[in-house]
Write an enzyme that holds these catalytic residues in place. Sequence first.
Site, mmCIF file in Angstrom:
data_model
loop_
_atom_site.group_PDB
_atom_site.id
_atom_site.type_symbol
_atom_site.label_atom_id
_atom_site.label_comp_id
_atom_site.label_asym_id
_atom_site.label_seq_id
_atom_site.Cartn_x
_atom_site.Cartn_y
_atom_site.Cartn_z
ATOM 1 N N GLU A 153 0.818 -1.211 0.000
ATOM 2 C CA GLU A 153 0.000 0.000 0.000
ATOM 3 C C GLU A 153 0.861 1.275 0.000
ATOM 4 O OE1 GLU A 153 -4.098 -1.635 2.116
ATOM 5 O OE2 GLU A 153 -2.694 -0.466 3.335
ATOM 6 N N GLU A 303 -6.411 -8.135 -0.710
ATOM 7 C CA GLU A 303 -6.901 -7.993 0.656
ATOM 8 C C GLU A 303 -8.403 -7.743 0.635
ATOM 9 O OE1 GLU A 303 -5.114 -5.216 3.330
ATOM 10 O OE2 GLU A 303 -3.067 -5.747 2.758
#
Length: 678
Positions: A153, A303
């Site tokens: 991320e 995710e």
Amino acid sequence: MSIIKDFPHFLHGGDYNPDQWLKTPGIIDDDFRLMDEAHCNAFSIGIFSWSQYEPEEGKFDFTWLDDIMERCRVHGKKVFLATPSGARPAWLGDKYPETNRVNEKGERMPWGGRENHCWTSPVMREKLAVVIRRLAERYASHPALGGWHVSNEYNGACYCGLCRKEFVDFLKQRYGSLERLNEVYWSAFWGHRYSAWEQVDPNDRSMDLARVDFLRFNTQQVVDFMRFEVEALRDFSDAPVTTNMMGVYEGLDYWRIADVCDFIADDCYPTWYKGETERTAARYSMIHDMHYSMKGKPFLMMESCPGIPNYKPYCKMRRPREFEREMLLALAHGADGTMYFQWRKGRGNCEKIHGAVVGHDGTDKTLMFQRVADYGARLERIGEIADSMIRPEVAVIHDWESVWALHNTKGFGERGGDVQEQQMIETVFKHYQSLWTHSVPLAVIESTCDFSRYKILVAPMLFMMKPGVMERLSRFVEDGGILVMTFLSAYVDDNNLCFSGGNPGGGELRRLFGIWNEDIDLFEPETEQTLRFDGWQLSGRNEFPVVRRCEYLHAEGAEVLGVYGNDFYAGSPALTMNRCGRGKAYYIGADTNPDFLELFYGKLLEQNGIEPVLSGLPSTVKAARREKDGAAYYFVQNMSDEPQTVRLPYEMEDLWNGISSVDAITLPPCGSAVLKSK
């Protein structure tokens, strides 16, 4: 080709952190037993493990990872092994404080958190390269290795002296001379003429292009940093690489990140609050369609949360079939895998309550584990769908730089903070949802993509026109395409300078749309305005409410389809259509509610021969289609809390429920089916 070479399966698994349990090896034994029971076949490992690999500078220990990789091999699991740049060890931040970021105020930040490093720091890169190369050399040929999960991320920016120097170099490369920079920065404004490159301050909010350029630069920094990580891997390994994106996160232009990825991966955490189900499903369908469109091939939902995300406003338990529907929504829109954060709940710190497949009880008895296991078993039934394709004829444009340009432009009556940016993204979602509700395949692209493969192109609030885009839009229409553009489009060029010659887009788009947008009216809450048709109806209606804003348009050759109903500009154009070559260009000057857009796009789809993937669906049932080897696969999903019956146009095989032939299905509340048709 499947995401992992020679592994033609849907991927199912999650973010696994065995290094949190090294002192309780029985837990790891349980994990692999439970992984098999849950039908999980792929895991991301080592995302935050740098301090485990290198507890002291220059002292490495990979024995625990050797054990985990071998267990994965024995159990038939594939591993996305992470580069650990997402969280530096404490010794690195302490001994080399120059690796810590500097904030906008010029303050060096302390070590802590994650994704907290300077993008430019030579020390950071030197130390990181050592550990990445050791990982790549050690595991490149390991049979469990499926690919590389690069960092985690990516986000944030650094304002240290090194990064500011790189920003100056970026400006020099982009503009060539100070004279040119002063010209495009419109620097006579407030006496901001620059006499040195270093004077450009990205935090000077009076100079909006400086901020847009810094966002461009920061994306370039992240791309360069990711390429650096990938190059360290490529010294030893040719396994596919990716990094996990975060939907429509504003801080980075993900189209540029996508160029470095072999496949796209994304993190998705929807809420399913009452009354918002269809809106939420449409929002994440759009994100999925964007990630499929980036490479034109299946992506990975790396995710998602099998239980309760710990940071949502309402941490509600999953309702029956809600989890399954969320996973199938991703597969329906092009995912070739659904993975979770996290596999097992940790016992401490800020994510200890975040949902997981295995809870603090450590058993297979929870509802969540049983749902994941049931989903995993059914996923194997539909494995033949992996690596199948989506063939959209309609595309919606969402362009990061356009968001940045509008967000950093003062005006349009927006009040405070991120309101402009949010309303821009919300407008794109609103138009996407109005198309999505008709169950047609959709692409989500940026303005520099190829338009020629689509019949209909929708550009909501495309505020910035990058070089060549207007010409390509014109050519798209002339060649027979249908273009829809809206209010607040084509106001500025790629330097965030307003066009000379009027909106939209100066002369080029004024000719294409046959209109002149003189100004925009942004309402007080009490204002009432309508879009009214004269002789043209949508589903029997000839008047629709206008919300928030509308543009004051003049027809310059366009056919006026709808006009405003109130105020001093009552009767002036609100919706127009202009014929150009073999195509049509529609302009929607009014910000309307979704009911108008759904009917408008329904008519447009029908007129252009674009049919839903399945016809006759109940209004709360949505369908999507993937195709492979002459077969069509239909994902049919109930967005309501009531059972819904779907009658099929012919008999199909119900792969999800294991029924060889059905001509009708009854979906329970939140229920789904996956059908196959030859």
